[in-house]
Every structure is written in structure tokens, then in C-alpha cells.
Design a protein around this motif. Structure first.
Motif, PDB file in Angstrom:
ATOM      1  N   LEU A   5       0.828  -1.197   0.000  1.00 49.47           N
ATOM      2  CA  LEU A   5       0.000   0.000   0.000  1.00 49.47           C
ATOM      3  C   LEU A   5       0.867   1.253   0.000  1.00 49.47           C
ATOM      4  CD1 LEU A   5      -2.764  -0.825   2.643  1.00 49.47           C
ATOM      5  CD2 LEU A   5      -2.962  -0.920   0.154  1.00 49.47           C
ATOM      6  N   SER A   6       0.378   2.286  -0.627  1.00 48.39           N
ATOM      7  CA  SER A   6       1.056   3.578  -0.564  1.00 48.39           C
ATOM      8  C   SER A   6       0.907   4.149   0.839  1.00 48.39           C
ATOM      9  CB  SER A   6       0.450   4.543  -1.579  1.00 48.39           C
ATOM     10  OG  SER A   6      -0.867   4.894  -1.185  1.00 48.39           O
ATOM     11  N   ALA A   7       1.705   5.155   1.146  1.00 45.18           N
ATOM     12  CA  ALA A   7       1.626   5.797   2.460  1.00 45.18           C
ATOM     13  C   ALA A   7       0.237   6.379   2.693  1.00 45.18           C
ATOM     14  CB  ALA A   7       2.692   6.894   2.568  1.00 45.18           C
ATOM     15  N   VAL A   8      -0.362   6.952   1.640  1.00 42.93           N
ATOM     16  CA  VAL A   8      -1.700   7.526   1.772  1.00 42.93           C
ATOM     17  C   VAL A   8      -2.717   6.435   2.086  1.00 42.93           C
ATOM     18  CG1 VAL A   8      -3.563   8.694   0.525  1.00 42.93           C
ATOM     19  CG2 VAL A   8      -1.201   9.503   0.296  1.00 42.93           C
ATOM     20  N   ASP A   9      -2.602   5.302   1.398  1.00 41.62           N
ATOM     21  CA  ASP A   9      -3.539   4.204   1.622  1.00 41.62           C
ATOM     22  C   ASP A   9      -3.354   3.584   2.999  1.00 41.62           C
ATOM     23  OD1 ASP A   9      -4.744   4.509  -0.839  1.00 41.62           O
ATOM     24  OD2 ASP A   9      -3.440   3.077  -1.851  1.00 41.62           O
ATOM     25  N   ARG A  10      -2.109   3.485   3.450  1.00 41.21           N
ATOM     26  CA  ARG A  10      -1.864   2.959   4.792  1.00 41.21           C
ATOM     27  C   ARG A  10      -2.477   3.871   5.852  1.00 41.21           C
ATOM     28  NH1 ARG A  10       1.673  -0.828   6.564  1.00 41.21           N
ATOM     29  NH2 ARG A  10       2.080   0.458   8.402  1.00 41.21           N
ATOM     30  N   LEU A  11      -2.343   5.166   5.643  1.00 39.80           N
ATOM     31  CA  LEU A  11      -2.909   6.124   6.589  1.00 39.80           C
ATOM     32  C   LEU A  11      -4.432   6.034   6.588  1.00 39.80           C
ATOM     33  CD1 LEU A  11      -1.949   8.308   8.558  1.00 39.80           C
ATOM     34  CD2 LEU A  11      -2.244   9.982   6.737  1.00 39.80           C
ATOM     35  N   ARG A  13      -6.164   3.394   5.856  1.00 34.54           N
ATOM     36  CA  ARG A  13      -6.511   2.130   6.533  1.00 34.54           C
ATOM     37  C   ARG A  13      -6.387   2.278   8.039  1.00 34.54           C
ATOM     38  NH1 ARG A  13      -3.088  -3.070   4.918  1.00 34.54           N
ATOM     39  NH2 ARG A  13      -1.559  -2.067   6.282  1.00 34.54           N
ATOM     40  N   ALA A  14      -5.344   2.956   8.491  1.00 32.20           N
ATOM     41  CA  ALA A  14      -5.180   3.197   9.923  1.00 32.20           C
ATOM     42  C   ALA A  14      -6.359   3.980  10.471  1.00 32.20           C
ATOM     43  CB  ALA A  14      -3.869   3.939  10.183  1.00 32.20           C
ATOM     44  N   ASP A  15      -6.821   4.981   9.720  1.00 26.43           N
ATOM     45  CA  ASP A  15      -7.965   5.769  10.174  1.00 26.43           C
ATOM     46  C   ASP A  15      -9.227   4.920  10.256  1.00 26.43           C
ATOM     47  OD1 ASP A  15      -7.239   8.407  10.908  1.00 26.43           O
ATOM     48  OD2 ASP A  15      -6.927   8.945   8.812  1.00 26.43           O
ATOM     49  N   ARG A  16      -9.425   4.002   9.309  1.00 15.60           N
ATOM     50  CA  ARG A  16     -10.604   3.126   9.378  1.00 15.60           C
ATOM     51  C   ARG A  16     -10.560   2.269  10.641  1.00 15.60           C
ATOM     52  NH1 ARG A  16      -9.354   1.434   4.233  1.00 15.60           N
ATOM     53  NH2 ARG A  16      -9.289  -0.757   4.896  1.00 15.60           N
ATOM     54  N   ILE A  17      -9.385   1.766  10.956  1.00 11.33           N
ATOM     55  CA  ILE A  17      -9.246   0.938  12.164  1.00 11.33           C
ATOM     56  C   ILE A  17      -9.478   1.775  13.413  1.00 11.33           C
ATOM     57  CG2 ILE A  17      -7.666  -0.496  13.500  1.00 11.33           C
ATOM     58  CD1 ILE A  17      -6.280  -1.202  10.799  1.00 11.33           C
ATOM     59  N   LEU A  18      -8.903   2.972  13.449  1.00 10.95           N
ATOM     60  CA  LEU A  18      -9.100   3.856  14.603  1.00 10.95           C
ATOM     61  C   LEU A  18     -10.562   4.262  14.744  1.00 10.95           C
ATOM     62  CD1 LEU A  18      -5.941   6.137  14.325  1.00 10.95           C
ATOM     63  CD2 LEU A  18      -6.367   4.362  16.024  1.00 10.95           C
ATOM     64  N   ASP A  19     -11.235   4.507  13.627  1.00 10.81           N
ATOM     65  CA  ASP A  19     -12.661   4.837  13.679  1.00 10.81           C
ATOM     66  C   ASP A  19     -13.451   3.675  14.278  1.00 10.81           C
ATOM     67  OD1 ASP A  19     -12.276   7.327  12.545  1.00 10.81           O
ATOM     68  OD2 ASP A  19     -12.791   6.674  10.510  1.00 10.81           O
ATOM     69  N   ALA A  20     -13.121   2.464  13.850  1.00 12.60           N
ATOM     70  CA  ALA A  20     -13.820   1.285  14.369  1.00 12.60           C
ATOM     71  C   ALA A  20     -13.534   1.089  15.850  1.00 12.60           C
ATOM     72  CB  ALA A  20     -13.403   0.043  13.576  1.00 12.60           C
ATOM     73  N   ALA A  21     -12.268   1.258  16.246  1.00 12.95           N
ATOM     74  CA  ALA A  21     -11.900   1.099  17.658  1.00 12.95           C
ATOM     75  C   ALA A  21     -12.605   2.133  18.522  1.00 12.95           C
ATOM     76  CB  ALA A  21     -10.388   1.210  17.816  1.00 12.95           C
ATOM     77  N   LYS A  22     -12.671   3.357  18.045  1.00 14.62           N
ATOM     78  CA  LYS A  22     -13.362   4.413  18.790  1.00 14.62           C
ATOM     79  C   LYS A  22     -14.850   4.097  18.913  1.00 14.62           C
ATOM     80  CE  LYS A  22     -14.559   9.340  18.473  1.00 14.62           C
ATOM     81  NZ  LYS A  22     -14.388  10.581  17.670  1.00 14.62           N
ATOM     82  N   ASP A  23     -15.448   3.657  17.823  1.00 11.51           N
ATOM     83  CA  ASP A  23     -16.876   3.335  17.825  1.00 11.51           C
ATOM     84  C   ASP A  23     -17.182   2.248  18.855  1.00 11.51           C
ATOM     85  OD1 ASP A  23     -19.551   3.120  17.122  1.00 11.51           O
ATOM     86  OD2 ASP A  23     -19.165   1.853  15.386  1.00 11.51           O
TER      87      ASP A  23
END
Length: 237
Positions: A5-11, A13-23
Motif C-alpha cells: 500500500l502507498s503511504a496515503v492508503d496505509r494512513l 486504513r489506519a484511520d478506518r481501524i481507529l474509527d472502528a476502535a473508537k466506535d
């Protein structure tokens, strides 16, 4: 083999995981918010979560650190718009409001056991409660240098009383009687007034009086924001 993954795509993906963890943290609490459920909600494999964070505790630290990064961004924006916002009582007023309006930070600072559970006893949560986030000695030193603290007050003199007062305003929430119906802005006003009377100079600082120190203070908070972004995203930051 799939391409990295590109750096943008990794970031992203990280945000999707953080959003899920926060939820799930806010819905179920720390104890029940399991990595496999977070991964499922984020649409990734469980192992993918560990490509970003080494442990469950580090993931939830990242959730809080991302919130802290956003909060600091609001603080910096306010200081850029009005240099008088660098004054201790005005900065801490904004800190209090921003933290209380962000459910994850509110749960940490009010020590909400139903939400945060064992995370509150974990060493992982310490960066989110640190004196550096509240008011670093470097920041207080700039205030003292420009006459924005009470005369004769040294930054180290605030090591104990400042966090005691500020965290007291957070901690009192569960103990307030039902008849106390102050809104958040009113509570923040009381905090600001208490800090100004306790630590502020005799004269209320104005925008022009703060302007000379504003660039240095803003640089301190921008650096702090980068530190919390690094804590949230690691190398992906």
C-alpha cells in the motif's frame, strides 16, 4: 502477490481501524472492544491491525492520541486567530471545552470506568494525561518571560497546583449533585476565572500584550501536536 500500500492508503486504513476502535470503545467499553471485532468493523483482517499497532493497548492509546492531535489543532487555530488565547486561563478554558466535547478524551479525563475500564490503570494511557499535554514547563516559561504569569511565579511552581485544579474540574463530574445544572461553557468560565485569579498577572493580558510570545507558544503546541500524531500513527504519520 499484492503490491504494498502507498503511504496515503496505509494512513487511510489506519484511520478506518481507529474509527472502528473508537466506535466500539464508546459503544461497548474497553473491556469488550476486542481486536477481532474492531478488525471486522474496519473491514480488515485481525493481523492487519497488528501491522499498525503492536498491542491492543497501543491501539487504544492511538485512538486517544488522534483525539489529542485534533484538540491541539483547535488550540493552535484559536491562538493564531487571537494571540490572547495563549494566556494560561484562556488556553486551559479551551482545553477543558475541547476535551469534554470529545467522548474519548472526556472518558479518560473524567476516569469513566464504564468506558475506559482497565485502560485507566495501564501505563499506555499516561501520555494522554501527561503534564506536557496539560501545560509544559516550556510553555509556562514563555508566559513567565513575557509577564503573563503572576509576578514571581516560576513554571515549576505550577507542577502540583495547576494539574490539581484542572483535573479537579474533570474529576468532580460524577460527584456533582443533581441540582448543579451548569452547562459546559459555564464550567469552563469558572475554570478560567480560578486559574486567572490564582496564576495570572495583575493585569489581564490583551492580544497585543500576548503577540510577542504567540509565535513561540504556537510552535510549542505545533510540536506537541506532531508528537501525538506520531503516537497515533507511528511511521505512517
Amino acid at each position: 502477490m499484492a503490491e504494498p500500500l502507498s503511504a496515503v492508503d496505509r494512513l487511510a486504513r489506519a484511520d478506518r481501524i481507529l474509527d472502528a476502535a473508537k466506535d466500539l470503545l464508546l459503544r461497548w467499553g474497553y473491556r469488550r472492544a476486542a481486536i477481532d471485532e474492531i478488525a471486522k468493523l474496519a473491514g480488515v483482517g485481525k493481523g492487519t491491525v497488528y501491522l499498525h499497532w503492536r498491542s491492543r493497548e497501543q491501539l487504544f492509546l492511538a485512538v486517544g492520541a488522534r483525539e489529542a492531535t485534533a484538540m491541539i489543532g483547535e488550540v493552535v487555530a484559536a491562538m493564531r486567530a487571537d494571540p490572547a488565547e495563549i494566556a494560561l486561563h484562556r488556553y486551559m478554558r479551551r482545553f477543558f471545552v475541547e476535551a469534554m466535547e470529545r467522548p474519548v478524551l472526556r472518558a479518560i479525563f473524567t476516569r469513566d470506568l464504564d468506558t475506559m475500564g482497565a485502560f485507566l490503570d495501564s501505563p499506555a494511557r499516561r501520555p494522554l494525561e501527561s503534564a506536557k499535554l496539560l501545560a509544559s514547563r516550556e510553555y509556562l516559561g514563555v508566559l513567565a518571560e513575557h509577564g503573563l504569569l503572576r509576578e514571581g511565579l516560576r513554571p515549576e511552581d505550577l507542577d502540583y497546583p495547576l494539574p490539581t485544579i484542572v483535573y479537579g474540574f474533570f474529576a468532580i463530574e460524577p460527584f456533582l449533585p443533581p441540582e448543579v445544572t451548569l452547562g459546559l461553557e459555564d464550567k469552563a468560565d469558572h475554570l478560567a476565572d480560578t486559574l486567572h485569579r490564582t496564576f495570572g498577572p495583575a493585569r489581564v493580558p490583551t492580544g497585543s500584550g500576548c503577540a510577542r510570545a504567540a509565535d513561540r507558544v504556537i510552535a510549542i503546541f505545533e510540536r506537541l501536536g506532531r508528537d501525538y500524531r506520531q503516537a497515533a500513527y507511528g511511521d505512517d504519520a
